[in-house]
Design a protein around this motif. Structure first.
Motif, PDB file in Angstrom:
ATOM      1  N   GLU A   1      -8.020  -9.093  25.714  1.00  0.00           N
ATOM      2  CA  GLU A   1      -9.337  -9.145  25.405  1.00  0.00           C
ATOM      3  C   GLU A   1      -9.746 -10.103  24.640  1.00  0.00           C
ATOM      4  OE1 GLU A   1     -13.190  -7.648  24.894  1.00  0.00           O
ATOM      5  OE2 GLU A   1     -11.673  -6.955  26.267  1.00  0.00           O
ATOM      6  N   VAL A   2      -9.012 -10.952  24.027  1.00  0.00           N
ATOM      7  CA  VAL A   2      -9.437 -11.942  23.444  1.00  0.00           C
ATOM      8  C   VAL A   2      -9.638 -13.033  24.189  1.00  0.00           C
ATOM      9  CG1 VAL A   2      -8.736 -13.752  21.710  1.00  0.00           C
ATOM     10  CG2 VAL A   2      -8.144 -11.605  20.936  1.00  0.00           C
ATOM     11  N   LEU A   3      -8.691 -13.209  25.142  1.00  0.00           N
ATOM     12  CA  LEU A   3      -8.906 -14.269  26.374  1.00  0.00           C
ATOM     13  C   LEU A   3     -10.248 -14.025  27.057  1.00  0.00           C
ATOM     14  CD1 LEU A   3      -5.369 -15.165  27.713  1.00  0.00           C
ATOM     15  CD2 LEU A   3      -7.080 -16.618  26.803  1.00  0.00           C
ATOM     16  N   LYS A   4     -10.439 -12.912  27.344  1.00  0.00           N
ATOM     17  CA  LYS A   4     -11.651 -12.480  28.016  1.00  0.00           C
ATOM     18  C   LYS A   4     -12.711 -13.014  27.491  1.00  0.00           C
ATOM     19  CE  LYS A   4     -13.995  -8.544  30.038  1.00  0.00           C
ATOM     20  NZ  LYS A   4     -14.159  -7.211  30.235  1.00  0.00           N
ATOM     21  N   ARG A   5     -12.708 -12.827  26.047  1.00  0.00           N
ATOM     22  CA  ARG A   5     -14.097 -13.046  25.467  1.00  0.00           C
ATOM     23  C   ARG A   5     -14.187 -14.916  25.074  1.00  0.00           C
ATOM     24  NH1 ARG A   5     -15.073  -8.977  20.576  1.00  0.00           N
ATOM     25  NH2 ARG A   5     -14.236  -7.030  21.400  1.00  0.00           N
ATOM     26  N   VAL A   6     -13.028 -15.608  25.121  1.00  0.00           N
ATOM     27  CA  VAL A   6     -13.277 -16.751  24.563  1.00  0.00           C
ATOM     28  C   VAL A   6     -12.982 -17.895  25.470  1.00  0.00           C
ATOM     29  CG1 VAL A   6     -12.199 -16.271  22.380  1.00  0.00           C
ATOM     30  CG2 VAL A   6     -10.531 -17.077  23.932  1.00  0.00           C
ATOM     31  N   THR A   7     -12.454 -17.256  26.971  1.00  0.00           N
ATOM     32  CA  THR A   7     -12.405 -18.383  28.072  1.00  0.00           C
ATOM     33  C   THR A   7     -13.679 -18.593  28.764  1.00  0.00           C
ATOM     34  OG1 THR A   7     -10.344 -17.632  28.465  1.00  0.00           O
ATOM     35  CG2 THR A   7     -11.091 -18.818  30.137  1.00  0.00           C
ATOM     36  N   PRO A   8     -14.061 -20.079  28.576  1.00  0.00           N
ATOM     37  CA  PRO A   8     -15.281 -20.280  29.269  1.00  0.00           C
ATOM     38  C   PRO A   8     -15.582 -19.861  30.660  1.00  0.00           C
ATOM     39  CG  PRO A   8     -14.482 -22.318  28.032  1.00  0.00           C
ATOM     40  CD  PRO A   8     -13.410 -21.120  27.996  1.00  0.00           C
ATOM     41  N   ASN A   9     -16.864 -19.387  30.762  1.00  0.00           N
ATOM     42  CA  ASN A   9     -17.009 -18.913  32.349  1.00  0.00           C
ATOM     43  C   ASN A   9     -17.627 -20.207  33.112  1.00  0.00           C
ATOM     44  OD1 ASN A   9     -19.954 -19.243  31.684  1.00  0.00           O
ATOM     45  ND2 ASN A   9     -19.878 -17.231  31.107  1.00  0.00           N
TER      46      ASN A   9
ATOM     47  N   ILE B   1     -12.488 -30.255  25.174  1.00  0.00           N
ATOM     48  CA  ILE B   1     -13.375 -30.165  26.704  1.00  0.00           C
ATOM     49  C   ILE B   1     -12.523 -30.908  27.383  1.00  0.00           C
ATOM     50  CG2 ILE B   1     -15.156 -30.793  27.895  1.00  0.00           C
ATOM     51  CD1 ILE B   1     -16.976 -30.173  25.700  1.00  0.00           C
ATOM     52  N   ALA B   2     -11.900 -32.156  27.263  1.00  0.00           N
ATOM     53  CA  ALA B   2     -11.091 -32.975  27.921  1.00  0.00           C
ATOM     54  C   ALA B   2      -9.852 -32.444  28.122  1.00  0.00           C
ATOM     55  CB  ALA B   2     -10.985 -34.453  27.290  1.00  0.00           C
ATOM     56  N   LYS B   3      -9.242 -31.582  27.269  1.00  0.00           N
ATOM     57  CA  LYS B   3      -8.019 -30.875  27.223  1.00  0.00           C
ATOM     58  C   LYS B   3      -8.207 -29.446  27.882  1.00  0.00           C
ATOM     59  CE  LYS B   3      -7.496 -32.415  23.076  1.00  0.00           C
ATOM     60  NZ  LYS B   3      -7.038 -32.562  21.634  1.00  0.00           N
ATOM     61  N   ASP B   4      -9.188 -29.048  28.065  1.00  0.00           N
ATOM     62  CA  ASP B   4      -9.605 -27.724  28.434  1.00  0.00           C
ATOM     63  C   ASP B   4      -8.692 -26.656  27.766  1.00  0.00           C
ATOM     64  OD1 ASP B   4     -10.715 -25.764  29.836  1.00  0.00           O
ATOM     65  OD2 ASP B   4      -9.117 -25.715  31.616  1.00  0.00           O
ATOM     66  N   THR B   5      -9.150 -26.930  26.283  1.00  0.00           N
ATOM     67  CA  THR B   5      -8.615 -25.937  25.299  1.00  0.00           C
ATOM     68  C   THR B   5      -9.871 -25.412  24.321  1.00  0.00           C
ATOM     69  OG1 THR B   5      -8.324 -27.809  23.698  1.00  0.00           O
ATOM     70  CG2 THR B   5      -6.382 -26.898  25.129  1.00  0.00           C
ATOM     71  N   TRP B   6     -10.996 -25.596  24.777  1.00  0.00           N
ATOM     72  CA  TRP B   6     -12.106 -25.071  24.140  1.00  0.00           C
ATOM     73  C   TRP B   6     -12.658 -23.826  24.541  1.00  0.00           C
ATOM     74  CZ3 TRP B   6     -17.234 -24.644  26.949  1.00  0.00           C
ATOM     75  CH2 TRP B   6     -17.041 -25.037  28.506  1.00  0.00           C
ATOM     76  N   LEU B   7     -13.427 -23.271  23.313  1.00  0.00           N
ATOM     77  CA  LEU B   7     -13.774 -21.827  23.447  1.00  0.00           C
ATOM     78  C   LEU B   7     -15.043 -21.547  23.983  1.00  0.00           C
ATOM     79  CD1 LEU B   7     -12.095 -20.803  19.982  1.00  0.00           C
ATOM     80  CD2 LEU B   7     -11.082 -20.846  22.104  1.00  0.00           C
ATOM     81  N   SER B   8     -15.201 -20.417  24.471  1.00  0.00           N
ATOM     82  CA  SER B   8     -16.693 -20.003  24.996  1.00  0.00           C
ATOM     83  C   SER B   8     -17.422 -20.001  23.828  1.00  0.00           C
ATOM     84  CB  SER B   8     -16.497 -18.663  25.535  1.00  0.00           C
ATOM     85  OG  SER B   8     -17.713 -18.257  26.103  1.00  0.00           O
ATOM     86  N   ASN B   9     -18.611 -20.592  23.939  1.00  0.00           N
ATOM     87  CA  ASN B   9     -19.800 -20.678  23.000  1.00  0.00           C
ATOM     88  C   ASN B   9     -19.335 -22.190  21.998  1.00  0.00           C
ATOM     89  OD1 ASN B   9     -21.430 -18.587  23.825  1.00  0.00           O
ATOM     90  ND2 ASN B   9     -19.869 -17.188  22.931  1.00  0.00           N
TER      91      ASN B   9
ATOM     92  N   GLU C   1      -2.945 -19.944  25.231  1.00  0.00           N
ATOM     93  CA  GLU C   1      -2.162 -19.792  23.868  1.00  0.00           C
ATOM     94  C   GLU C   1      -2.889 -20.272  22.910  1.00  0.00           C
ATOM     95  OE1 GLU C   1       0.171 -17.451  23.508  1.00  0.00           O
ATOM     96  OE2 GLU C   1       0.775 -17.181  25.628  1.00  0.00           O
ATOM     97  N   VAL C   2      -3.392 -21.573  23.092  1.00  0.00           N
ATOM     98  CA  VAL C   2      -4.367 -22.404  22.145  1.00  0.00           C
ATOM     99  C   VAL C   2      -5.482 -21.701  21.893  1.00  0.00           C
ATOM    100  CG1 VAL C   2      -5.480 -24.461  21.875  1.00  0.00           C
ATOM    101  CG2 VAL C   2      -3.051 -24.580  22.792  1.00  0.00           C
ATOM    102  N   ARG C   3      -6.092 -20.860  22.979  1.00  0.00           N
ATOM    103  CA  ARG C   3      -7.439 -20.421  22.892  1.00  0.00           C
ATOM    104  C   ARG C   3      -7.427 -19.075  21.952  1.00  0.00           C
ATOM    105  NH1 ARG C   3      -8.766 -22.310  28.492  1.00  0.00           N
ATOM    106  NH2 ARG C   3     -10.595 -23.906  28.046  1.00  0.00           N
TER     107      ARG C   3
END
Length: 469
Positions: A20-28, A65-73, A165-167
């Motif tokens: 559920e956490v991953l679903k919420r924090v992964t950028p769409n 952003i460059a490492k693709d570890t950023w969070l949604s929002n 895992e980082v997210r």
């Protein structure tokens, strides 16, 4: 994320929470496209201006952003302009800044080890930073020049699972209030989160280890830069030591305060024992005036200093705010007002609030001052000379036990009066010291500031309870 000691039902609960956490924090896809559009627009403007001024530059995106570890929002974008080194150091302030400014409107100039530009573009905070083109970390003359090497290190070693895992880790740290290396937070940076996952491979394995950490006893060397960790302890003295894989002379966790490290350790232990989404997405309660009145009647004494917010970038602002907070706390203590706790809040645009919980807002008019023992003749003579005809002495000098004592009259007995009279006597951030201010006692603060963010801050300041307990 497995642990052989966990019961199957706990494993299932944990797996559901992390999904559920991953679903919420992964950028769409929509968020990703929006970011890419902003980056492309900024890049084009930079390259156009560089061409106009005759400078050959490279442009890169760095950070999460460059490492693709950023969070949604997440709303932060870091754009680096790489200038030819032969232009010389002054070029970062001249042509470098000129190119930065051309990439955006309504920019403000910020300063780290050299100036850069910060702007709001379509709701995103974009930092545009001039640096020199370098091929080796040893050529880096500033801390920010290491950043591209951090990006290279992570991207060359991470896979999609580690990014997930980082997210999860970043959101956990956000939820428990320890994420961000900026001065306002003094917590874990994004790069530190990435290195912890690189070292421990998964969020849960990190928590298993972190729950046993002890401040000032943990040394992590992810790239094995040192053969002897005892050598590391002689170089660094921070609560947590994490060696930067691209620069072994740097502790990535240097900005981490001991209380934020301790909070992460305790939260790790608590989550292992009873996992919950509340660690990641805490319910943010807002205080009401009736709650503040109840707390006052129970003995809570709160004093607030409200100032106009100086126009500074956040890290400079918060450095000054905390300097003033500490300076005013020492001023209160100097005049016998015991400070139980203190904190600060700002919307970073219009208002700064310095908050103090005191043992008492008003103290007695008379203060007992204990002097020297009677057998210290020189000290006795000086004490008596100073106090026999002193108009501030209400009674004495007299002997109690084997010491001289006087009872003095205090000139200031109310904390709010002290702040109004002696405000400039405290050590301040230079821009805070010159601001007009207002002193407010107790629940009346909500008549002055009534935003949701401030009420959330006030709830935490008054309750002192961790959200995840």
């Amino acid at each position: 994320m497995s642990n052989t000691h966990r019961k199957p039902e706990l494993e299932e609960k944990l797996a559901n929470i992390l999904r559920e956490v991953l679903k919420r924090v992964t950028p769409n896809t929509s968020e990703r496209l929006k970011i890419l559009h902003i980056i492309d627009e900024v890049k084009q403007k930079i390259l156009r201006k560089a061409y106009e001024v005759g400078v050959n530059v490279d442009v890169s995106v760095e950070g999460s952003i460059a490492k693709d570890t950023w969070l949604s929002n997440d709303k932060d974008v870091d754009v680096f302009i790489h200038l030819p080194k032969e232009l010389g150091k002054e070029s970062l302030k001249t042509v470098g800044l000129e190119i930065c400014r051309s990439a955006c409107e309504n920019w403000i100039e910020a300063y780290a080890e050299h100036p850069y530009v910060q702007a709001n573009i379509n709701g995103f905070r974009v930092d545009i930073i001039p640096v020199f083109k370098i091929n080796n970390i040893n050529e880096a003359e500033t801390a920010v020049a290491r950043t591209p090497f951090h990006t290279q290190f992570i991207n060359s070693r991470f896979n999609n699972r580690m990014r997930k895992e980082v997210r999860i880790l970043k959101q956990f740290m956000k939820g428990v209030g320890v994420y961000g290396a900026e001065i306002r937070v003094k917590g874990f940076s994004g790069y530190l989160c990435e290195l912890l996952i690189y070292k421990y491979k998964s969020f849960m394995n990190l928590l298993e280890n972190a729950s046993k950490w002890k401040p000032y006893h943990v040394v992590i060397d992810p790239a094995k830069c040192y053969s002897n960790l005892n050598e590391v302890r002689k170089i660094f003295t921070d609560p947590l030591i994490v060696i930067d894989p691209v620069d072994k002379k740097r502790n990535v966790a240097a900005a981490l305060s001991i209380d934020k490290m301790a909070k992460f350790i305790a939260a790790s232990r608590a989550f292992k024992e009873n996992p919950s989404l509340n660690f990641f997405f805490p319910i943010t309660d807002k205080i009401t005036k009736s709650e503040m009145i109840k707390m006052r009647r129970r003995g809570f004494k709160t004093l607030f200093i409200v100032l106009k917010c100086p126009k500074l970038v956040p890290d400079i602002l918060w450095g000054e705010v905390f300097k003033s907070l500490e300076g005013l706390s020492k001023l209160l203590e100097k005049y016998d007002f015991k400070v139980l706790s203190k904190d600060a809040w700002s919307d970073e645009r219009n208002i700064v609030v310095l908050a103090f919980q005191l043992e008492n807002i008003e103290i007695p008019k008379i203060k007992k001052q204990i002097g020297p023992p009677i057998f210290l003749y020189e000290s006795e003579r000086n004490f008596l000379k100073k106090n026999i005809l002193n108009k501030d002495v209400a009674s004495g000098p007299c002997i109690e036990g084997d010491r001289w004592v006087v009872y003095k009259l205090r000139k200031i007995t109310k904390a709010d009066d002290l702040i109004r009279i002696k405000f400039t006597e405290a050590k301040h951030g230079p821009h805070i010291k010159t601001q007009n201010f207002e002193v407010i006692i107790g629940e009346k603060i909500l008549n002055k500031i009534d935003t949701d963010d401030f009420r959330v801050f006030l709830k935490k300041f008054m309750s002192k309870k961790e959200d995840w307990i």
